[in-house]
Design an enzyme around this catalytic site. Structure first.
Site, PDB file in Angstrom:
ATOM      1  CD  GLU A 124       6.168   1.962 -11.675  1.00 42.65           C
ATOM      2  OE1 GLU A 124       5.825   0.810 -11.365  1.00 42.65           O
ATOM      3  OE2 GLU A 124       5.365   2.883 -11.925  1.00 42.65           O
TER       4      GLU A 124
ATOM      5  CG  ASP B  31      -8.226  -2.926  19.923  1.00 43.89           C
ATOM      6  OD1 ASP B  31      -9.413  -2.684  20.184  1.00 43.89           O
ATOM      7  OD2 ASP B  31      -7.384  -2.052  19.661  1.00 43.89           O
TER       8      ASP B  31
HETATM    9  C1  4GM Z   1       6.459  -0.293  -5.159  1.00 45.04           C
HETATM   10  C2  4GM Z   1       7.699  -0.196  -4.577  1.00 45.04           C
HETATM   11  C3  4GM Z   1       3.833  -0.181  -0.038  1.00 45.04           C
HETATM   12  C4  4GM Z   1       5.443   0.565  -4.767  1.00 45.04           C
HETATM   13  C5  4GM Z   1       7.922   0.739  -3.598  1.00 45.04           C
HETATM   14  C6  4GM Z   1       4.056   0.795  -1.005  1.00 45.04           C
HETATM   15  C7  4GM Z   1       1.988  -0.950  -1.310  1.00 45.04           C
HETATM   16  C8  4GM Z   1       2.781  -1.063  -0.198  1.00 45.04           C
HETATM   17  C9  4GM Z   1       5.680   1.531  -3.807  1.00 45.04           C
HETATM   18  C10 4GM Z   1       6.900   1.609  -3.224  1.00 45.04           C
HETATM   19  C11 4GM Z   1       3.233   0.839  -2.115  1.00 45.04           C
HETATM   20  C12 4GM Z   1       2.486  -2.097   0.820  1.00 45.04           C
HETATM   21  C13 4GM Z   1       4.595   2.456  -3.377  1.00 45.04           C
HETATM   22  N1  4GM Z   1       2.203  -0.018  -2.220  1.00 45.04           N
HETATM   23  N2  4GM Z   1       1.870  -3.210   0.417  1.00 45.04           N
HETATM   24  N3  4GM Z   1       3.393   1.726  -3.131  1.00 45.04           N
HETATM   25  O1  4GM Z   1       2.836  -1.945   1.984  1.00 45.04           O
HETATM   26  O2  4GM Z   1       7.116   2.535  -2.274  1.00 45.04           O
END
Ligand code: 4GM
Length: 253
Positions: free
Chosen positions: A119, A172
């Protein structure tokens, strides 16, 4: 450029060091990736790196201590190379990464990337040791490894000498604040399945490079206005772009 990444899954980073453009740049020592596994700094025989959240609820939270030890090792590494440590933590609550941010990060000599799992990590670790929280978009992944690799890939592409003329970054999407124009290759006429015949736009076969350049810019403007009007709103138009947009308006009436 040097990346120190904190991750429980070091092997995942072979996806960038072993394949494609990022692999060639890695082999040419244009950048390096050193992955530090917080499990190596766990305190008990079970090599624990997470624990249940205070207050209850689902999932686990990454322990601050193994992460702090990992980040401090990464900082020693970067300081040893004469680089100022800068720590990025990937999280859905961070500012969303864009081209401008990628360009700014590509000017750094080194970065420390913290890839969370579960989490997320203990908030106090973020308060004490993270310089910036970054997101790669409004969705949740199983960990920060893919965001870390997305950032490394995007940044490495901007380093001098990485892209040859064949796949230059200057054309790009986003570079001029617009979406890229459409691309075509052989054959000249294409019929896929039950759809109708599609021809390559005539101008691209003309050999008139001034006209081709203008057509492409016009397509970029059209696409950007249709699909990403926010990008157009964020910048002013050059004289040529304003003229082309007026022409487009005239053609549609
Ligand atoms: C929740 C909190 C980054 C989930 C901290 C990490 C999406 C992103 C995670 C975390 C993630 C993003 C791990 N999911 N949208 N999962 O950049 O590290």
């Amino acid at each position: 450029m040097r990346f120190d990444v904190i991750s429980l899954f070091p092997e995942m980073f072979e996806a960038i060091t072993k394949y494609g453009i990022t692999s060639r740049a890695h082999a040419r020592n244009i950048y390096s990736v050193n992955v530090i596994n917080p499990r190596d700094f766990s305190q008990d025989n079970h090599k624990t790196v997470d624990d249940r959240p205070y207050g209850g609820g689902p999932g686990m939270v990454m322990l601050a201590d193994p992460l702090a030890k990992s980040i401090n090792l990464a900082k020693q590494n970067q300081l040893g190379l004469g680089f100022k440590p800068y720590v990025i933590y990937f999280s859905p609550r961070g500012a969303v990464l864009n081209h401008q941010k990628v360009m700014a990060l590509s000017q750094m000599q080194g970065l420390i990337l913290l890839a969370g799992r579960y989490e997320g990590v203990d908030e106090r670790l973020i308060n004490a040791l993270v310089d910036e929280e970054v997101s790669i978009g409004d969705y949740v992944l199983s960990g920060g490894e893919l965001p870390s690799m997305a950032l490394i890939d995007a940044v490495v592409r901007q380093l001098p000498e990485v892209l040859g003329d064949a796949d230059s970054a200057v054309e790009d999407s986003f570079v001029n604040g617009l979406l890229d124009y459409p691309h075509y290759t052989r054959p000249e006429i294409l019929c896929l399945d039950d759809s109708e015949e599609q021809k390559v736009p005539e101008v691209l076969l003309s050999g008139n490079h001034a006209k081709i350049r203008e057509w492409r810019l016009k397509q970029s403007l059209l696409l950007t206005r249709a699909k990403r009007p926010d990008l157009l709103a964020a910048r002013s138009l050059t004289k040529e772009e304003a003229r082309l947009l007026k022409e487009i308006g005239a053609e549609n009436n």
